[in-house]
Design a protein around this motif. Structure first.
Motif, mmCIF file in Angstrom:
data_model
loop_
_atom_site.group_PDB
_atom_site.id
_atom_site.type_symbol
_atom_site.label_atom_id
_atom_site.label_comp_id
_atom_site.label_asym_id
_atom_site.label_seq_id
_atom_site.Cartn_x
_atom_site.Cartn_y
_atom_site.Cartn_z
ATOM 1 N N LYS A 79 2.296 45.532 62.927
ATOM 2 C CA LYS A 79 3.014 46.633 62.279
ATOM 3 C C LYS A 79 4.371 46.845 62.946
ATOM 4 N N SER A 90 7.262 49.682 58.778
ATOM 5 C CA SER A 90 6.339 48.752 58.125
ATOM 6 C C SER A 90 5.877 49.296 56.773
ATOM 7 N N GLY A 121 4.010 51.134 61.650
ATOM 8 C CA GLY A 121 5.048 50.504 62.455
ATOM 9 C C GLY A 121 6.361 51.243 62.240
ATOM 10 N N GLY A 136 3.986 50.148 67.046
ATOM 11 C CA GLY A 136 2.952 49.959 66.047
ATOM 12 C C GLY A 136 1.689 50.659 66.510
ATOM 13 N N SER A 138 -2.485 51.481 65.320
ATOM 14 C CA SER A 138 -3.584 51.131 64.424
ATOM 15 C C SER A 138 -4.871 51.779 64.917
ATOM 16 N N SER A 142 -3.594 54.734 57.814
ATOM 17 C CA SER A 142 -2.219 54.250 57.970
ATOM 18 C C SER A 142 -1.229 55.409 58.082
ATOM 19 N N GLU A 146 1.165 56.158 61.388
ATOM 20 C CA GLU A 146 2.614 56.364 61.340
ATOM 21 C C GLU A 146 3.004 57.693 61.970
#
Length: 165
Positions: A79, A90, A121, A136, A138, A142, A146
């Motif tokens: 990302k 991203s 990302g 990035g 995870s 999502s 962010e």
């Protein structure tokens, strides 16, 4: 700083080398990771992995929270790399190219599969709005990935870049 260089006799000799320019220090990268994780814990998100890279795509800091799946490291790096390699978050890269799957597949192939165009990302900008790195994240949704990436960047005193105005 010294670099050890092989000599002709099977040993090593020290050689002086130039230092590289540092735009994001290790301490600042740690602030980004800690800031991201602090927000995630305050909101009781699933365990996360965060990856901070410099403007050349080199890792400065990466960390996986307890309980986070092992593949999250590669996803968080992908990302960050997608954002850094394209000059936008991203999420933005993925959204701009939803109707261009061949382009996304080509970029993924060109990056040896280390390109994840999904939210999480975010670019790190300096005071001149120039890219100096990327983060990035995870492990959660999502959108949450962010949000915590942005929180981490801001916690370290930098600006977060998603898409140019």
């Amino acid at each position: 700083m010294y670099l050890f260089i092989p000599d002709d006799f099977g040993g090593y000799m020290a050689g002086k080398v130039y230092r590289s320019s540092v735009k994001i220090s290790r301490a600042q990268a740690r602030q980004i990771v800690d800031g991201a994780f602090a927000m995630a814990r305050a909101q009781d998100m699933d365990p996360l992995t965060a990856f901070v890279m410099d403007g050349g795509g080199n890792m400065i800091s990466a960390e996986r929270e307890d309980g986070c799946a092992p593949l999250r490291l590669s996803v968080s790096r992908g990302k960050a790399f997608a954002a850094l390699g394209n000059g936008a978050s991203s999420r933005t890269v993925g959204e701009r190219n939803e109707q261009r799957p061949a382009f996304l597949a080509s970029v993924a192939a060109a990056s040896d599969g280390q390109f994840i165009p999904v939210a999480g990302g975010v670019l790190i900008l300096d005071t001149n709005d120039e890219v100096i790195g990327a983060v990035g994240v995870s492990g959660a949704s999502s959108d949450e990935d962010e949000q915590v990436a942005i929180a981490g960047i801001e916690a370290a005193g930098f600006k977060a870049g998603t898409a140019p105005d």
